[in-house]
Write an enzyme that holds these catalytic residues in place. Structure first.
Site, PDB file in Angstrom:
ATOM      1  N   HIS A  66     -38.523 -42.399  33.392  1.00  0.00           N
ATOM      2  CA  HIS A  66     -38.757 -41.802  34.711  1.00  0.00           C
ATOM      3  C   HIS A  66     -39.954 -42.511  35.336  1.00  0.00           C
ATOM      4  O   HIS A  66     -41.091 -42.284  34.917  1.00  0.00           O
ATOM      5  CB  HIS A  66     -39.058 -40.302  34.570  1.00  0.00           C
ATOM      6  N   ARG A  68     -40.556 -42.276  38.621  1.00  0.00           N
ATOM      7  CA  ARG A  68     -41.035 -41.354  39.677  1.00  0.00           C
ATOM      8  C   ARG A  68     -41.118 -41.969  41.073  1.00  0.00           C
ATOM      9  O   ARG A  68     -41.821 -41.405  41.924  1.00  0.00           O
ATOM     10  CB  ARG A  68     -42.418 -40.810  39.312  1.00  0.00           C
ATOM     11  N   ASP A 155     -29.773 -36.676  35.015  1.00  0.00           N
ATOM     12  CA  ASP A 155     -30.782 -36.309  34.021  1.00  0.00           C
ATOM     13  C   ASP A 155     -31.874 -35.431  34.617  1.00  0.00           C
ATOM     14  O   ASP A 155     -32.391 -35.706  35.691  1.00  0.00           O
ATOM     15  CB  ASP A 155     -31.440 -37.543  33.410  1.00  0.00           C
ATOM     16  N   ASP A 308     -37.416 -41.268  27.088  1.00  0.00           N
ATOM     17  CA  ASP A 308     -37.539 -40.193  28.091  1.00  0.00           C
ATOM     18  C   ASP A 308     -38.966 -40.164  28.640  1.00  0.00           C
ATOM     19  O   ASP A 308     -39.539 -39.093  28.854  1.00  0.00           O
ATOM     20  CB  ASP A 308     -37.129 -38.829  27.516  1.00  0.00           C
ATOM     21  N   HIS A 312     -46.426 -36.899  33.918  1.00  0.00           N
ATOM     22  CA  HIS A 312     -46.871 -35.797  34.779  1.00  0.00           C
ATOM     23  C   HIS A 312     -48.394 -35.856  34.823  1.00  0.00           C
ATOM     24  O   HIS A 312     -49.031 -36.346  33.883  1.00  0.00           O
ATOM     25  CB  HIS A 312     -46.418 -34.438  34.213  1.00  0.00           C
TER      26      HIS A 312
HETATM   27  O1  DOR Z   1     -38.747 -33.062  29.715  1.00  0.00           O
HETATM   28  C1  DOR Z   1     -38.105 -33.634  30.565  1.00  0.00           C
HETATM   29  N1  DOR Z   1     -38.696 -34.184  31.642  1.00  0.00           N
HETATM   30  N2  DOR Z   1     -36.791 -33.730  30.425  1.00  0.00           N
HETATM   31  C2  DOR Z   1     -36.013 -34.223  31.406  1.00  0.00           C
HETATM   32  O2  DOR Z   1     -34.840 -34.295  31.218  1.00  0.00           O
HETATM   33  C3  DOR Z   1     -36.587 -34.630  32.689  1.00  0.00           C
HETATM   34  C4  DOR Z   1     -37.974 -35.032  32.522  1.00  0.00           C
HETATM   35  C5  DOR Z   1     -38.711 -35.184  33.815  1.00  0.00           C
HETATM   36  O3  DOR Z   1     -38.163 -35.733  34.782  1.00  0.00           O
HETATM   37  O4  DOR Z   1     -39.900 -34.815  33.852  1.00  0.00           O
HETATM   38 ZN    ZN Z   2     -33.250 -35.312  30.359  1.00  0.00          ZN
END
Ligand code: DOR
Ligand code: ZN
Length: 427
Positions: A66, A68, A155, A308, A312
């Protein structure tokens, strides 16, 4: 010309694990063999890396990151994400499509791919299965594929409608693209990110049960059997889901499963120690689930290790456990966790680890003609690492630092990442 001399070459395609030299010209591997370097010793314009004591493996490929971007670039952007990837030994990544706007349209897709081209690694992306990730209307998968989407996923948001999933699979078969699924039925979840069981009870919350994952894995595995679609079960965390994938393979499903380094390293008790830094979807589960994951990795039921990587901000992760967002970063610790949790305890060989971190990801996304292996004609995308070097996780190239592994000492340190014959990371 670049020559990598005297490293332990791990090639998951041939099974090779031997000390050799690698010759690279114009972004391509043109020779692999013992003592090749001496033939070029006094030629001009030859750069030699003496890699004695290091492992050289195919550049790692992460099918689940991700970045972002667009929308949440205070957490990560495509540049910083690519930098984190390079630092972790990754030369190719597939971005998830839960951006804002989401990658449900060609314009956003083009933006991601164009930004990706400005980075030193290969940044590809999946596009969404449904418009706005609402789980109602399929995207124009044909147009998105034509403009470069390598696969499709919602996802982050599980798909609730089995008929729509079946339709997406039929379209995926027609277009010859993989579909990746986040498997957690929200109807069965009280709180995201924490396993329902001893730990959720200790915290006094309802949590997310393994059943929520198991029922959707079962549904999609069976739909894959019936449609023939190539599907990827993302971030598998439940032991029963691992067994379901094994059964589905026996039944002829074209299914691959991903596991994250945190799911094969930690269990639910990590939440008691690390709080929101151990909160992710699907959650860390029990020690018994982790045992099934290790078995699945060994048996080849789980084909892919994917991070994954879910950045954040510190402010977001400082919220109470039921409010903080789910997810942790993973690109810069993945290889070391593979070495520390899987190779050193004897669960996998280095060749098997690299199969799951490069070759199989390349196969899922049809990149295996030139990626995921080391040999004449392969892209010169490589990672050089010291498998025995202990190091402590401290700083990140990522914009975020939401990792439960901060302060941990791990084995296996990336020394060089080489992409298209260029050094894109050096320790
Ligand atoms: O923990 C997660 N965070 N699982 C996901 O599938 C999405 C991801 C996110 O985008 O933060
Ligand atoms: Zn996921």
């Amino acid at each position: 010309m670049l020559i990598i001399k005297n490293s332990r070459v791990i090639d998951p395609k041939s099974g090779c694990d031997a000390v050799m030299d690698i010759v690279i010209e114009e972004g391509t591997i043109t020779g692999v063999g013992p003592d090749l370097a001496s033939a070029y010793a006094d030629k001009s314009g030859v750069q030699v890396i003496d890699a004695s004591g290091l492992v050289t493996a195919p550049g790692l490929i992460d099918v689940h990151v991700h970045f972002r971007d667009p929308g949440f670039t205070y957490k990560e952007d495509i540049q910083s994400g690519a930098q984190a990837a390079a630092a972790g030994g990754f030369t190719t990544v597939i971005c998830m499509a839960n951006t804002r706007p989401a990658v449900d349209n060609v314009e956003t897709l083009k933006y991601v791919l164009e930004e990706g081209k400005k980075t030193p690694i290969h940044v590809f992306t999946a596009a969404n299965i449904t418009m706005g990730m609402k789980g109602e209307t399929l995207t124009d998968m044909e147009a998105l594929k034509a403009h470069g989407a390598l696969g499709f996923t919602d996802d982050g948001i599980p798909l609730k409608d089995a008929a729509l999933v079946q339709k997406a699979m039929e379209e995926a078969v027609r277009l010859n693209v993989p579909l990746s699924f986040h498997e957690e039925d929200p109807a069965l979840i009280a709180n995201n990110g924490i396993n329902r069981g001893a730990v959720s009870e200790a915290l006094g919350i309802g949590g997310s049960p393994a059943a929520a994952e198991d029922v959707l894995v079962a549904r999609d595995c069976m739909l894959a059997v019936h449609t023939g679609a190539v599907i990827d079960i993302q971030h598998i965390s439940s032991g029963r889901s691992v067994r379901m994938v094994k059964l589905a393979k026996q039944l002829g499903a074209n299914v691959m499963a991903e596991v994250t380094p945190h799911h094969f390293t930690l269990d639910e008790t990590a939440v008691l120690k690390h709080g929101t830094l151990a909160k992710m979807n699907p959650p860390l589960r029990t020690a018994a689930d982790r045992e099934e994951i290790l078995k699945g990795l060994k048996e080849g039921v789980i084909d892919i290790i994917a991070t994954d990587h879910a950045p954040h901000s510190a402010e977001e992760k400082a919220k109470p456990i039921t409010e903080a967002p789910s997810g942790i970063i993973g690109l810069e610790t993945a290889l070391a966790l593979g070495v520390t949790s899987l190779v050193r305890p004897g669960h996998l060989t280095l060749v098997q680890l690299m199969e799951k971190m490069s070759l199989n990801p390349a196969i899922l996304y049809h990149l295996e003609d030139t990626k995921g292996w080391i040999g004449k004609g392969a892209d010169a995308d490589l990672v050089l690492f010291d498998p025995d070097k202990a190091w402590t996780v401290e700083r990140f190239q990522s914009k975020s630092s939401n990792s439960p592994f901060v302060g941990e000492t791990l084995f296996g340190k990336v020394k060089y990442t080489i992409c298209q014959g260029k050094i894109v990371w050096k320790d």
